[in-house]
Scaffold this active site. Structure first.
Site, mmCIF file in Angstrom:
data_model
loop_
_atom_site.group_PDB
_atom_site.id
_atom_site.type_symbol
_atom_site.label_atom_id
_atom_site.label_comp_id
_atom_site.label_asym_id
_atom_site.label_seq_id
_atom_site.Cartn_x
_atom_site.Cartn_y
_atom_site.Cartn_z
ATOM 1 N N HIS A 8 0.815 -1.259 0.009
ATOM 2 C CA HIS A 8 -0.123 -0.089 0.041
ATOM 3 C C HIS A 8 0.902 1.274 -0.099
ATOM 4 O O HIS A 8 0.594 2.318 0.620
ATOM 5 C CB HIS A 8 -0.853 0.029 1.418
ATOM 6 C CG HIS A 8 -1.623 -1.159 1.588
ATOM 7 N ND1 HIS A 8 -2.862 -1.461 0.682
ATOM 8 C CD2 HIS A 8 -1.453 -2.519 2.332
ATOM 9 C CE1 HIS A 8 -3.253 -2.747 1.130
ATOM 10 N NE2 HIS A 8 -2.704 -3.350 1.898
ATOM 11 N N SER A 129 14.640 20.521 -15.674
ATOM 12 C CA SER A 129 13.249 21.252 -16.038
ATOM 13 C C SER A 129 13.404 22.322 -17.084
ATOM 14 O O SER A 129 14.608 23.073 -16.991
ATOM 15 C CB SER A 129 12.677 21.877 -14.799
ATOM 16 O OG SER A 129 11.855 22.834 -14.878
ATOM 17 N N LYS A 135 15.874 20.971 -10.754
ATOM 18 C CA LYS A 135 15.188 19.806 -11.062
ATOM 19 C C LYS A 135 16.117 18.693 -11.953
ATOM 20 O O LYS A 135 16.607 19.208 -12.758
ATOM 21 C CB LYS A 135 13.562 19.857 -11.371
ATOM 22 C CG LYS A 135 12.720 20.672 -10.445
ATOM 23 C CD LYS A 135 11.527 20.553 -10.791
ATOM 24 C CE LYS A 135 10.890 19.096 -10.859
ATOM 25 N NZ LYS A 135 9.971 19.246 -11.877
ATOM 26 N N GLU A 142 9.256 7.944 -17.152
ATOM 27 C CA GLU A 142 7.815 8.478 -17.066
ATOM 28 C C GLU A 142 7.140 7.748 -18.536
ATOM 29 O O GLU A 142 6.113 7.578 -18.817
ATOM 30 C CB GLU A 142 8.023 9.778 -16.972
ATOM 31 C CG GLU A 142 7.998 10.028 -15.396
ATOM 32 C CD GLU A 142 8.067 11.603 -15.255
ATOM 33 O OE1 GLU A 142 8.058 12.336 -16.103
ATOM 34 O OE2 GLU A 142 8.162 11.991 -14.158
ATOM 35 N N LYS A 177 -2.803 -5.239 -38.493
ATOM 36 C CA LYS A 177 -1.329 -5.052 -38.781
ATOM 37 C C LYS A 177 -0.762 -3.937 -37.739
ATOM 38 O O LYS A 177 0.313 -4.146 -37.321
ATOM 39 C CB LYS A 177 -1.099 -4.615 -40.206
ATOM 40 C CG LYS A 177 -1.721 -5.738 -41.127
ATOM 41 C CD LYS A 177 -1.094 -7.060 -40.829
ATOM 42 C CE LYS A 177 -1.797 -8.049 -42.136
ATOM 43 N NZ LYS A 177 -2.974 -8.118 -42.001
#
Length: 326
Positions: A8, A129, A135, A142, A177
């Site tokens: 979790h 960034s 950053k 991703e 295809k």
């Protein structure tokens, strides 16, 4: 190298990093097996099935099948023309594999965040960034995570195309295809860049170890210690739950309880918590097949390595067979 294992997305129990990677090795091996299993069913040659009913020409379908590298001809001309379940099976295996790759990518995204700092991706597989110079974004993982939607969509697309078609050929089938080729290329490229991301990353061992040192992660060990003393697990679980609750109220950790305090929770405890809770001992006591002990993890690495070696030999042999038929 140790880190918390999560359920979790909450810290659950400590695991070895090798054990964590091996979980993905198991997933990807099953993916490999799915493709190999599909390979057994695409070894029948469709040549000679005609448009629906075969051919009146004196064709030797067994000979042409062997010449083209197949094992035998397909058995029913109508099924040959009408079916796309082999393509669907390939798309299914591809979608499942992409989901597994997406899960790896997701963990790389999480682990590379400042909150975790478990890994640092190489510059080749991350970008800065456009606005915030501090950053470093995990763009490649991703992208792999995002690309997983395409093979999933391709599978659903062809399933939808095929679901209402009578035998045999219908023009709708020309839609097989594009999803096939797109899924194959997406999977190939995703494996390539994710492999590069993993092989070049740096592991933040200190951050992982610090997160794994939380004594609360060994709460289950205390319950199992009671089970060894013939305390039913349900009762043991309740006892340790009370201990965890006490820690939360007093702002202390689970290893702070003295022997008297431990026996106040249950008389079966024979030592203070600081002696009972030991990270390395916790690993080594999990010496079951598939467990986190050093012996089991080392053995699992050996097995995975041997499996990869065997698969490499089989792939090379298959490639040579294909080249021979060409």
């Amino acid at each position: 190298t140790v880190l918390p294992g999560y359920t979790h997305l909450q810290r659950a129990q400590p695991v070895r990093l090798a054990h964590h990677w091996l979980a993905y090795a198991e997933m990807l091996e099953r993916d490999s097996e799915r493709f190999a299993d599909l390979g057994r069913r695409i070894r029948r040659c469709p040549l000679g099935a005609g448009a629906i009913a075969g051919s009146t020409l004196p064709l030797d379908r067994h000979h042409t099948a062997k010449a083209l590298g197949f094992e035998e001809p397909t058995r029913n001309s109508m099924d040959t023309v009408a079916s796309r379940d082999l393509t669907l099976e390939f798309l299914s295996a591809t979608a499942i594999c992409m989901v597994n790759l997406s899960r790896i990518a997701e963990e790389l995204v999480i682990w590379s965040s400042t909150e975790f700092s478990f890994v640092t991706l190489a510059d080749a597989y991350s970008t800065g960034s456009s606005l915030m110079p501090q950053k470093k974004n995990p763009d490649v993982p991703e992208l792999v995570r995002g690309k997983s939607g395409r093979p999933i969509g391709n599978l659903v697309s062809l399933l939808t195309t095929m679901k209402g078609l009578p035998l045999t050929y219908n023009r709708d089938m020309q839609e097989d295809k594009e999803p096939l080729f797109d899924s194959a290329l997406t999977l190939r490229d995703s494996i390539d860049v994710l492999n590069g991301s993993i092989s070049t990353l740096k592991v933040g061992e200190a951050a992982m170890a610090a997160a794994a040192q939380d004594p609360m992660l060994l709460a289950t060990d205390l319950a199992e210690i009671l089970v060894v003393e013939n305390v039913p697990f349900r009762e043991a679980h309740e006892v340790v739950g009370k201990m965890v609750g006490q820690c939360a109220r007093d702002g202390v950790t689970l290893d702070s309880f003295s022997l008297d305090e431990m026996q106040g929770f249950h008389p079966a405890f024979s030592a203070p918590a600081s002696e009972l809770l030991n990270l390395e001992r916790s690993f080594e006591r999990r010496n079951l097949v598939g467990g986190t002990s050093r012996e089991q993890v080392s053995r699992a690495v050996e097995i995975a390595t041997q499996d990869l070696h065997t698969q490499a030999i089989e792939l090379e042999a298959a490639g040579q067979q294909i080249e021979g038929t060409q």
